[in-house]
Design an enzyme around this catalytic site. Structure first.
Site, PDB file in Angstrom:
ATOM      1  N   HIS A  54      14.784   7.868   6.297  1.00  0.00           N
ATOM      2  CA  HIS A  54      13.973   8.281   5.147  1.00  0.00           C
ATOM      3  C   HIS A  54      14.344   9.715   4.788  1.00  0.00           C
ATOM      4  O   HIS A  54      14.180  10.624   5.604  1.00  0.00           O
ATOM      5  CB  HIS A  54      12.492   8.190   5.521  1.00  0.00           C
ATOM      6  CG  HIS A  54      11.552   8.447   4.390  1.00  0.00           C
ATOM      7  ND1 HIS A  54      10.253   8.000   4.401  1.00  0.00           N
ATOM      8  CD2 HIS A  54      11.700   9.110   3.214  1.00  0.00           C
ATOM      9  CE1 HIS A  54       9.650   8.377   3.281  1.00  0.00           C
ATOM     10  NE2 HIS A  54      10.513   9.055   2.546  1.00  0.00           N
ATOM     11  N   GLY A 114       6.716   2.191   4.273  1.00  0.00           N
ATOM     12  CA  GLY A 114       7.232   3.539   4.417  1.00  0.00           C
ATOM     13  C   GLY A 114       7.662   3.909   5.822  1.00  0.00           C
ATOM     14  O   GLY A 114       8.636   4.635   6.007  1.00  0.00           O
ATOM     15  N   HIS A 164      28.839  14.673  -1.637  1.00  0.00           N
ATOM     16  CA  HIS A 164      30.010  13.843  -1.368  1.00  0.00           C
ATOM     17  C   HIS A 164      30.196  13.525   0.116  1.00  0.00           C
ATOM     18  O   HIS A 164      29.966  14.343   0.986  1.00  0.00           O
ATOM     19  CB  HIS A 164      31.280  14.528  -1.893  1.00  0.00           C
ATOM     20  CG  HIS A 164      31.548  15.857  -1.250  1.00  0.00           C
ATOM     21  ND1 HIS A 164      32.299  16.011  -0.108  1.00  0.00           N
ATOM     22  CD2 HIS A 164      31.135  17.107  -1.596  1.00  0.00           C
ATOM     23  CE1 HIS A 164      32.355  17.285   0.232  1.00  0.00           C
ATOM     24  NE2 HIS A 164      31.646  17.969  -0.657  1.00  0.00           N
ATOM     25  N   SER A 215       0.865  -1.181   0.000  1.00  0.00           N
ATOM     26  CA  SER A 215       0.000   0.000   0.000  1.00  0.00           C
ATOM     27  C   SER A 215       0.897   1.225   0.000  1.00  0.00           C
ATOM     28  O   SER A 215       2.049   1.160   0.450  1.00  0.00           O
ATOM     29  CB  SER A 215      -0.924   0.025   1.231  1.00  0.00           C
ATOM     30  OG  SER A 215      -0.172   0.100   2.419  1.00  0.00           O
ATOM     31  N   GLY A 216       0.395   2.341  -0.512  1.00  0.00           N
ATOM     32  CA  GLY A 216       1.133   3.594  -0.452  1.00  0.00           C
ATOM     33  C   GLY A 216       2.534   3.512  -1.028  1.00  0.00           C
ATOM     34  O   GLY A 216       2.739   3.368  -2.236  1.00  0.00           O
ATOM     35  N   HIS A 217       3.531   3.579  -0.136  1.00  0.00           N
ATOM     36  CA  HIS A 217       4.936   3.593  -0.537  1.00  0.00           C
ATOM     37  C   HIS A 217       5.308   2.398  -1.400  1.00  0.00           C
ATOM     38  O   HIS A 217       6.155   2.504  -2.307  1.00  0.00           O
ATOM     39  CB  HIS A 217       5.819   3.628   0.718  1.00  0.00           C
ATOM     40  CG  HIS A 217       7.264   3.376   0.462  1.00  0.00           C
ATOM     41  ND1 HIS A 217       8.075   4.292  -0.181  1.00  0.00           N
ATOM     42  CD2 HIS A 217       8.047   2.307   0.739  1.00  0.00           C
ATOM     43  CE1 HIS A 217       9.295   3.798  -0.271  1.00  0.00           C
ATOM     44  NE2 HIS A 217       9.306   2.599   0.269  1.00  0.00           N
ATOM     45  N   ASP A 271       1.146  -9.493   2.903  1.00  0.00           N
ATOM     46  CA  ASP A 271       0.600  -8.458   3.784  1.00  0.00           C
ATOM     47  C   ASP A 271      -0.317  -9.145   4.794  1.00  0.00           C
ATOM     48  O   ASP A 271      -0.532 -10.353   4.733  1.00  0.00           O
ATOM     49  CB  ASP A 271      -0.151  -7.400   2.969  1.00  0.00           C
ATOM     50  CG  ASP A 271      -0.080  -6.018   3.609  1.00  0.00           C
ATOM     51  OD1 ASP A 271      -0.276  -5.916   4.844  1.00  0.00           O
ATOM     52  OD2 ASP A 271       0.165  -5.036   2.892  1.00  0.00           O
TER      53      ASP A 271
END
Length: 206
Positions: free
Chosen positions: A142, A65, A133, A12-14, A34
């Site tokens: 995230h 997510g 860098h 779902s979603g992400h 799931d």
């Protein structure tokens, strides 16, 4: 089934972005695991049951997510000895050959990762983020769309860097830090803090 087959863990979603990248890279996505079968199934994937039922003869990608849930599910899969040695990297990202991307990372479209960067396991580097860098990103963090990490930035474990944030050169962000969208970070941030604004100020510390 063989290890060239991929199961998406969480759907779902992400995870939709994860599936799209996997398919664009010609990976053989055979289905998803799931807690229950999903009504919304935009990629017409086969429901394979809960993650505990994943076959050990294929690879898994934890497409969740939330940093903490993603980490917990990852650890559960490691304990089950599921093969997780894969990252999903969008073909429109640019990554220096001198940088290292560990397992279970998703690198979205438009991401630029310059020289000698280390992205530890389980991270999300979202659309259009720029990692300059010699940065290091701790596991299960995230980096949201449009964020910029200038040179030599260190991000701890389980961090969340909100969309369009800028972290100045050489800054250290400790573990479990949340940085609000659009923040500009010019000072080191201690662990378990929430930071917002320009310049960034700590509004919560546990």
């Amino acid at each position: 089934m063989k290890h060239n087959q991929l199961v998406i863990i969480g759907y779902s979603g992400h995870s939709y972005l994860c599936v799209e990248i996997a398919c664009s890279r010609k990976l053989n996505v055979i289905g998803y695991c799931d807690l229950e079968k999903k009504i919304n199934n935009p990629y017409n994937l086969t429901f394979l049951g809960k993650e505990e039922n994943i076959s050990l003869s294929c690879k898994g990608f934890v497409a969740i997510g939330d940093n903490y849930i993603r980490k917990n599910v990852y650890n559960k899969m490691i304990n089950k000895e599921v093969c997780l040695d894969i990252s999903l990297i969008h073909k429109n990202s640019v990554i220096s050959k001198t940088s290292a991307i560990r397992e279970q990372n998703i690198i979205s479209s438009g991401v630029i990762i310059n020289s000698q960067v280390l992205v530890n396991k389980g991270c999300i580097i979202n659309t259009g983020a720029i990692i300059e860098h010699e940065c290091e990103i701790g596991e299960f963090s995230h980096i949201c769309p449009g964020s910029v990490l200038t040179g030599g930035v260190k991000i701890g474990k389980n961090c969340f860097v909100g969309a369009n944030s800028v972290i100045s050169e050489g800054i250290n962000i400790d573990d479990n830090v949340i940085i609000g969208a659009g923040s500009v970070i010019i000072n080191d941030i201690p662990k378990n803090s929430k930071v917002v604004g320009n310049p960034g100020r700590i509004i919560k510390k546990s």
